[in-house]
Write a protein that holds these residues in place. Structure first.
Motif, PDB file in Angstrom:
ATOM      1  N   GLN A 167       7.483 106.117 -76.061  1.00 28.60           N
ATOM      2  CA  GLN A 167       8.793 105.862 -76.658  1.00 28.60           C
ATOM      3  C   GLN A 167       9.668 107.123 -76.658  1.00 28.60           C
ATOM      4  O   GLN A 167      10.861 107.062 -76.345  1.00 28.60           O
ATOM      5  N   ALA A 168       9.076 108.267 -76.989  1.00 30.86           N
ATOM      6  CA  ALA A 168       9.832 109.532 -76.980  1.00 30.86           C
ATOM      7  C   ALA A 168      10.231 109.902 -75.560  1.00 30.86           C
ATOM      8  O   ALA A 168      11.352 110.362 -75.311  1.00 30.86           O
ATOM      9  N   ARG A 169       9.307 109.680 -74.610  1.00 27.58           N
ATOM     10  CA  ARG A 169       9.604 109.949 -73.200  1.00 27.58           C
ATOM     11  C   ARG A 169      10.779 109.085 -72.740  1.00 27.58           C
ATOM     12  O   ARG A 169      11.700 109.560 -72.097  1.00 27.58           O
ATOM     13  N   ASP A 170      10.733 107.799 -73.068  1.00 27.87           N
ATOM     14  CA  ASP A 170      11.795 106.886 -72.620  1.00 27.87           C
ATOM     15  C   ASP A 170      13.139 107.272 -73.237  1.00 27.87           C
ATOM     16  O   ASP A 170      14.176 107.188 -72.583  1.00 27.87           O
ATOM     17  N   ARG A 171      13.133 107.727 -74.487  1.00 31.69           N
ATOM     18  CA  ARG A 171      14.390 108.098 -75.130  1.00 31.69           C
ATOM     19  C   ARG A 171      14.961 109.366 -74.493  1.00 31.69           C
ATOM     20  O   ARG A 171      16.152 109.460 -74.225  1.00 31.69           O
ATOM     21  N   TRP A 172      14.090 110.338 -74.214  1.00 34.12           N
ATOM     22  CA  TRP A 172      14.535 111.584 -73.558  1.00 34.12           C
ATOM     23  C   TRP A 172      15.195 111.242 -72.226  1.00 34.12           C
ATOM     24  O   TRP A 172      16.282 111.720 -71.902  1.00 34.12           O
ATOM     25  N   VAL A 173      14.523 110.378 -71.451  1.00 32.10           N
ATOM     26  CA  VAL A 173      15.049 109.992 -70.138  1.00 32.10           C
ATOM     27  C   VAL A 173      16.377 109.237 -70.306  1.00 32.10           C
ATOM     28  O   VAL A 173      17.321 109.447 -69.536  1.00 32.10           O
ATOM     29  N   GLN A 174      16.450 108.395 -71.320  1.00 35.09           N
ATOM     30  CA  GLN A 174      17.684 107.632 -71.550  1.00 35.09           C
ATOM     31  C   GLN A 174      18.860 108.574 -71.838  1.00 35.09           C
ATOM     32  O   GLN A 174      19.947 108.417 -71.269  1.00 35.09           O
ATOM     33  N   LEU A 175      18.641 109.571 -72.710  1.00 34.40           N
ATOM     34  CA  LEU A 175      19.728 110.506 -73.016  1.00 34.40           C
ATOM     35  C   LEU A 175      20.097 111.328 -71.780  1.00 34.40           C
ATOM     36  O   LEU A 175      21.275 111.617 -71.548  1.00 34.40           O
ATOM     37  N   MET A 176      19.099 111.703 -70.987  1.00 33.28           N
ATOM     38  CA  MET A 176      19.399 112.486 -69.790  1.00 33.28           C
ATOM     39  C   MET A 176      20.127 111.634 -68.752  1.00 33.28           C
ATOM     40  O   MET A 176      21.052 112.117 -68.077  1.00 33.28           O
ATOM     41  N   PHE A 209      13.603 114.277 -63.411  1.00 33.90           N
ATOM     42  CA  PHE A 209      13.505 114.074 -64.865  1.00 33.90           C
ATOM     43  C   PHE A 209      12.565 112.922 -65.198  1.00 33.90           C
ATOM     44  O   PHE A 209      11.741 113.032 -66.112  1.00 33.90           O
ATOM     45  N   HIS A 210      12.688 111.821 -64.460  1.00 38.68           N
ATOM     46  CA  HIS A 210      11.823 110.667 -64.747  1.00 38.68           C
ATOM     47  C   HIS A 210      10.349 111.053 -64.589  1.00 38.68           C
ATOM     48  O   HIS A 210       9.528 110.783 -65.466  1.00 38.68           O
ATOM     49  N   ASP A 211      10.030 111.723 -63.463  1.00 34.81           N
ATOM     50  CA  ASP A 211       8.630 112.077 -63.178  1.00 34.81           C
ATOM     51  C   ASP A 211       8.113 113.129 -64.153  1.00 34.81           C
ATOM     52  O   ASP A 211       7.003 113.018 -64.680  1.00 34.81           O
ATOM     53  N   THR A 212       8.921 114.173 -64.377  1.00 40.27           N
ATOM     54  CA  THR A 212       8.447 115.258 -65.247  1.00 40.27           C
ATOM     55  C   THR A 212       8.274 114.755 -66.676  1.00 40.27           C
ATOM     56  O   THR A 212       7.326 115.126 -67.371  1.00 40.27           O
ATOM     57  N   MET A 223       4.934 114.726 -69.247  1.00 41.30           N
ATOM     58  CA  MET A 223       4.915 115.382 -70.565  1.00 41.30           C
ATOM     59  C   MET A 223       4.261 114.523 -71.649  1.00 41.30           C
ATOM     60  O   MET A 223       4.017 115.005 -72.756  1.00 41.30           O
ATOM     61  N   ILE A 224       4.014 113.243 -71.362  1.00 35.14           N
ATOM     62  CA  ILE A 224       3.413 112.381 -72.396  1.00 35.14           C
ATOM     63  C   ILE A 224       2.059 112.965 -72.789  1.00 35.14           C
ATOM     64  O   ILE A 224       1.212 113.226 -71.938  1.00 35.14           O
ATOM     65  N   ASN A 225       1.906 113.204 -74.092  1.00 33.38           N
ATOM     66  CA  ASN A 225       0.662 113.851 -74.570  1.00 33.38           C
ATOM     67  C   ASN A 225       0.071 113.165 -75.793  1.00 33.38           C
ATOM     68  O   ASN A 225      -0.822 113.708 -76.440  1.00 33.38           O
ATOM     69  N   ARG A 226       0.600 111.986 -76.142  1.00 39.41           N
ATOM     70  CA  ARG A 226       0.060 111.207 -77.258  1.00 39.41           C
ATOM     71  C   ARG A 226       0.046 109.738 -76.848  1.00 39.41           C
ATOM     72  O   ARG A 226       0.931 109.309 -76.121  1.00 39.41           O
ATOM     73  N   PRO A 227      -0.946 108.971 -77.328  1.00 39.43           N
ATOM     74  CA  PRO A 227      -1.000 107.549 -76.957  1.00 39.43           C
ATOM     75  C   PRO A 227       0.163 106.759 -77.553  1.00 39.43           C
ATOM     76  O   PRO A 227       0.737 107.166 -78.529  1.00 39.43           O
ATOM     77  N   LYS A 235      26.313 112.909 -55.384  1.00 42.89           N
ATOM     78  CA  LYS A 235      25.193 111.970 -55.335  1.00 42.89           C
ATOM     79  C   LYS A 235      23.839 112.596 -54.974  1.00 42.89           C
ATOM     80  O   LYS A 235      22.839 112.273 -55.626  1.00 42.89           O
ATOM     81  N   PRO A 236      23.752 113.489 -53.984  1.00 43.63           N
ATOM     82  CA  PRO A 236      22.426 114.051 -53.672  1.00 43.63           C
ATOM     83  C   PRO A 236      21.831 114.813 -54.856  1.00 43.63           C
ATOM     84  O   PRO A 236      20.617 114.765 -55.087  1.00 43.63           O
ATOM     85  N   ALA A 237      22.660 115.495 -55.630  1.00 46.71           N
ATOM     86  CA  ALA A 237      22.186 116.224 -56.806  1.00 46.71           C
ATOM     87  C   ALA A 237      21.793 115.237 -57.900  1.00 46.71           C
ATOM     88  O   ALA A 237      20.728 115.354 -58.519  1.00 46.71           O
ATOM     89  N   ASP A 238      22.624 114.249 -58.129  1.00 49.12           N
ATOM     90  CA  ASP A 238      22.333 113.232 -59.153  1.00 49.12           C
ATOM     91  C   ASP A 238      21.008 112.539 -58.852  1.00 49.12           C
ATOM     92  O   ASP A 238      20.141 112.415 -59.727  1.00 49.12           O
ATOM     93  N   ASP A 239      20.824 112.114 -57.609  1.00 47.11           N
ATOM     94  CA  ASP A 239      19.589 111.403 -57.221  1.00 47.11           C
ATOM     95  C   ASP A 239      18.357 112.283 -57.439  1.00 47.11           C
ATOM     96  O   ASP A 239      17.367 111.844 -58.029  1.00 47.11           O
ATOM     97  N   ALA A 240      18.424 113.534 -56.958  1.00 45.52           N
ATOM     98  CA  ALA A 240      17.260 114.422 -57.034  1.00 45.52           C
ATOM     99  C   ALA A 240      16.923 114.744 -58.488  1.00 45.52           C
ATOM    100  O   ALA A 240      15.751 114.764 -58.879  1.00 45.52           O
ATOM    101  N   LEU A 241      17.942 114.995 -59.303  1.00 47.60           N
ATOM    102  CA  LEU A 241      17.693 115.346 -60.702  1.00 47.60           C
ATOM    103  C   LEU A 241      17.148 114.160 -61.478  1.00 47.60           C
ATOM    104  O   LEU A 241      16.203 114.295 -62.253  1.00 47.60           O
ATOM    105  N   ARG A 242      17.723 112.976 -61.271  1.00 48.46           N
ATOM    106  CA  ARG A 242      17.230 111.788 -61.964  1.00 48.46           C
ATOM    107  C   ARG A 242      15.749 111.572 -61.689  1.00 48.46           C
ATOM    108  O   ARG A 242      14.944 111.343 -62.604  1.00 48.46           O
TER     109      ARG A 242
END
Ligand code: HEM
Length: 128
Positions: A87-96, A117-120, A124-128, A107-114
């Motif tokens: 849930q915290a991961r999804d919220r971080w990604v949503q704000l980003m 961020f999604h993968d990284t 980072m998920i470290n709790r169930p 567009k090339p920068a937007d695509d690469a960064l998105r």
């Protein structure tokens, strides 16, 4: 390597200005967020903003300020004190994602960064 074969970096495309605008748009949303807001140091939002911005500038082909000031990123280890579940991961990604849309980078920068961020963020998920 001949110039014609050299790849241009995301930093070449958007510069300090692009990263600054993006990360400002991200952190503008964080203090008021019910999940993320309480996780960040309330007295040091400007410092947190600078750390994330400098990390991205380093990671995407710009100056090495982050490494000089913070050393090796070891991001998963540095995030261990924060309880990051799906849930915290999804919220971080949503704000980003919102910040990326607001920043309206090329567009090339937007695509690469998105994608980064999604993968990284998933990594980072470290709790169930
Ligand atoms: C998955 C959800 C995430 C949460 C909840 C989260 C939360 C946090 C928090 C609370 C901090 C401490 C703020 C500070 O004082 O610097 C932090 C630091 C940081 N985060 Fe995240 N983060 C997440 C994902 C990411 C991702 C995807 C990246 C990379 C793209 C990232 C990069 C960083 C960096 C570079 C720092 C500063 C590390 C340091 O030098 O101390 N974070 N994060």
């Amino acid at each position: 390597m001949p110039d014609s074969l050299q790849q241009i970096s995301i930093y070449d495309l958007i510069g300090e200005e692009g990263f600054t605008r993006l990360i400002r748009a991200f952190y503008r949303q964080v203090p008021g967020d019910d999940i993320l807001g309480p996780m960040y140091p309330p007295e040091d939002f400007p410092g947190a903003e600078q750390r994330l911005r400098d990390f991205l500038i380093f990671r995407f082909g710009g100056p090495q300020r982050y490494i000089e000031q913070r050393g090796h990123p070891r991001l998963r280890m540095r995030h261990n004190p924060f309880a990051i579940n799906q849930q915290a991961r999804d919220r971080w990604v949503q704000l980003m994602d919102t910040a990326l849309t607001e920043a309206a980078l090329p567009k090339p920068a937007d695509d690469a960064l998105r994608e980064f961020f999604h993968d990284t963020a998933t990594f980072m998920i470290n709790r169930p």
